[in-house]
Design an enzyme around this catalytic site. Structure first.
Site, short mmCIF file in Angstrom:
data_model
loop_
_atom_site.label_atom_id
_atom_site.label_comp_id
_atom_site.label_asym_id
_atom_site.label_seq_id
_atom_site.Cartn_x
_atom_site.Cartn_y
_atom_site.Cartn_z
N GLY A 63 -9.07 22.26 37.79
CA GLY A 63 -10.37 22.95 37.72
C GLY A 63 -10.66 23.84 38.91
O GLY A 63 -9.79 24.56 39.40
N GLY A 67 -10.60 18.77 32.43
CA GLY A 67 -11.15 17.58 31.77
C GLY A 67 -10.11 16.49 31.59
O GLY A 67 -10.39 15.30 31.78
N ARG A 105 -0.25 29.48 33.62
CA ARG A 105 0.03 28.46 32.60
C ARG A 105 1.31 28.74 31.84
O ARG A 105 1.99 27.81 31.40
CB ARG A 105 -1.15 28.35 31.64
CG ARG A 105 -2.32 27.67 32.29
CD ARG A 105 -3.42 27.37 31.32
NE ARG A 105 -4.33 26.42 31.92
CZ ARG A 105 -5.61 26.31 31.60
NH1 ARG A 105 -6.13 27.08 30.67
NH2 ARG A 105 -6.37 25.42 32.19
N LYS A 126 -21.79 18.23 38.87
CA LYS A 126 -22.50 17.10 38.27
C LYS A 126 -21.95 15.73 38.62
O LYS A 126 -20.75 15.50 38.52
CB LYS A 126 -22.44 17.25 36.76
CG LYS A 126 -23.27 18.38 36.22
CD LYS A 126 -23.27 18.28 34.72
CE LYS A 126 -23.99 19.43 34.07
NZ LYS A 126 -23.57 19.54 32.68
#
Ligand code: AMP
Length: 418
Positions: free
Chosen positions: A375, A398, A40, A206
């Protein structure tokens, strides 16, 4: 509309507040916090080098972890300043606060090309509350605002939104950094009119996290390939048995609606026809929360769509790997988000790694544009030794999903249009 970028700015001698994503994984070693992965930090270098070249006075703001308004020493950004100095090959000043007199004094003596990193903005509760007085204090040291923290742009916090509002109101420019610009280009523009076939691969734990993305992508994709635990809720929606697999019973109706929409739109929607399965067994060992550890024993290939009552689906099977591989090989645009199985366990990583390999091959042999939606798929690509062999890897988890859902990200909306 496209957003203003650092390339459009005249920043010579100006104080530029740059919001970066330095939420890097750290670990304590010998009483010191050590950075485990500096990706990052590296990813902000193009923006910073450009601003240095243009003679800006650079003030970096970032968050680290979740200190919830406390000065948690293990979540200090000080080690990041040292790492950034190494990577930039020039000094990086650090102030152990992000607002107040000390910050204002240090900024006051910055010269064009100097770089200053502020302390973790989340040491103040006001950051996440997007408190206007706190944002005002951040804005006090800046003439121009640049956001290069795509991974934090889905949150309307003081350093991602409030401060930009204030700087813009004063007539200062608010622009995207080069990393942010690339995120908007690949997750936005490139997927507006994708080269076809456009294949979307979705996995992970999910359905609830991804159902909105599925809804949106059903408008654009030619084929959707489903893997991960998510697939079992879709199996239930198709009337199949899933044994002890992870499912979301309250999402079965949503999954049915997605399947129906796919049919109506003529989108090919594939779920696994076979799976690696294992038997979950409760052991005497306890996890950190004091709960018994469940071991997944006797892994085997279950060559039919129904999963037996005592077993759990943990990866896609060999026939599914082959089918998905063929679809991916013919793709011209690929979007991938989420692993095909519990890839952290090498016994169940085969499906995810096979998909990673197929995506890389399509990129290289078929000139497909491959976009990895952040992710765990990025982790999987790295583990498979295939990073940097795709067209674009998003830095947001997200944020990528929310952007792909078509939602307006507050940290993007606040930037000036071109
Ligand atoms: P997500 O953050 O939603 O992309 O989910 C990633 C997580 O999903 C990873 O930690 C995987 O281990 C997990 N996962 C993938 N497939 C399965 C599965 N079949 N059963 C349980 N967890 C899974």
């Amino acid at each position: 509309m496209a957003k203003l970028t650092v390339n459009d700015l005249n920043v010579r001698g100006k104080r530029v507040l740059v919001r970066v994503d330095y939420n890097v994984p750290m670990e304590e070693k010998g009483g010191q916090m050590v950075i485990n992965d500096d990706t990052r930090i590296r990813e902000t270098l193009p923006t910073l080098e450009l601003l240095i070249k243009q003679g800006a006075k650079i003030i970096l703001a970032a968050h680290l972890g979740r200190p919830k308004g406390q000065r948690e020493p293990s979540l200090s950004l000080r080690p990041v300043a040292a790492k950034l100095a190494d990577l930039l090959g020039r000094p990086v000043a650090f102030v152990d606060d992000c607002i107040g007199e000390k910050v204002e004094k240090t900024v006051g003596v910055l010269q064009p090309g100097d770089v200053l990193l502020l302390e973790n903005v989340r040491y103040y509760q006001e950051e996440e509350a997007n408190d206007p007085a706190f944002a005002e204090k951040l804005a006090r040291v800046a003439d121009v605002y640049v956001n290069d923290a795509f991974g934090a742009a889905h949150r309307a916090h003081a350093s991602t939104e409030g401060v930009a509002q204030i700087i813009a109101r004063r007539g200062g420019k608010c622009a995207a950094g080069l990393l942010m610009e690339r995120e908007l280009k690949f997750l936005g523009g490139e997927l507006e009119n994708p080269a076809r076939p456009f294949v979307v691969i979705l996995g992970g734990a999910k359905v609830s996290d991804k159902i909105n993305v599925i809804g949106r992508l059903l408008e654009k994709a030619d084929t959707i390939l489903i893997g991960g635990a998510m697939a079992y809720t879709f199996k239930l929606a198709r009337g199949l048995k899933v044994g002890r697999s992870l499912v979301e019973l309250d999402k079965v109706e949503m999954a049915k609606a997605a399947l129906e929409k796919a049919r109506a739109k003529g989108v090919q929607f594939l779920i696994p026809t076979d799976n690696t399965v294992a038997t979950p067994v409760k052991t005497d060992k306890l996890n950190k929360k004091g709960k018994p550890i469940i071991e997944l024993q006797n892994p085997r290939l279950n060559s039919q769509p129904n999963i037996p009552d005592t077993e759990e689906g943990v990866d896609i099977g060999t026939a599914t790997i082959q089918t998905y591989g063929q679809v991916i090989a013919g793709a011209k645009t690929i979007l991938w988000n989420g692993p095909m199985g519990i890839f952290e366990d090498p016994r169940f990583a085969q499906g995810t790694f096979a998909v990673a390999k197929a995506v890389v091959e399509a990129t290289q042999k078929n000139s497909a544009k491959s976009i990895i939606g952040g992710g765990d798929s990025v982790k999987a690509l790295n583990q498979a030794g295939l990073s940097h062999q795709v067209t674009f890897t998003s830095t947001g988890g997200g944020a990528s999903l929310e952007f792909l859902e078509g939602r307006v990200l507050p940290g993007v909306a606040v930037l000036n249009d071109k």
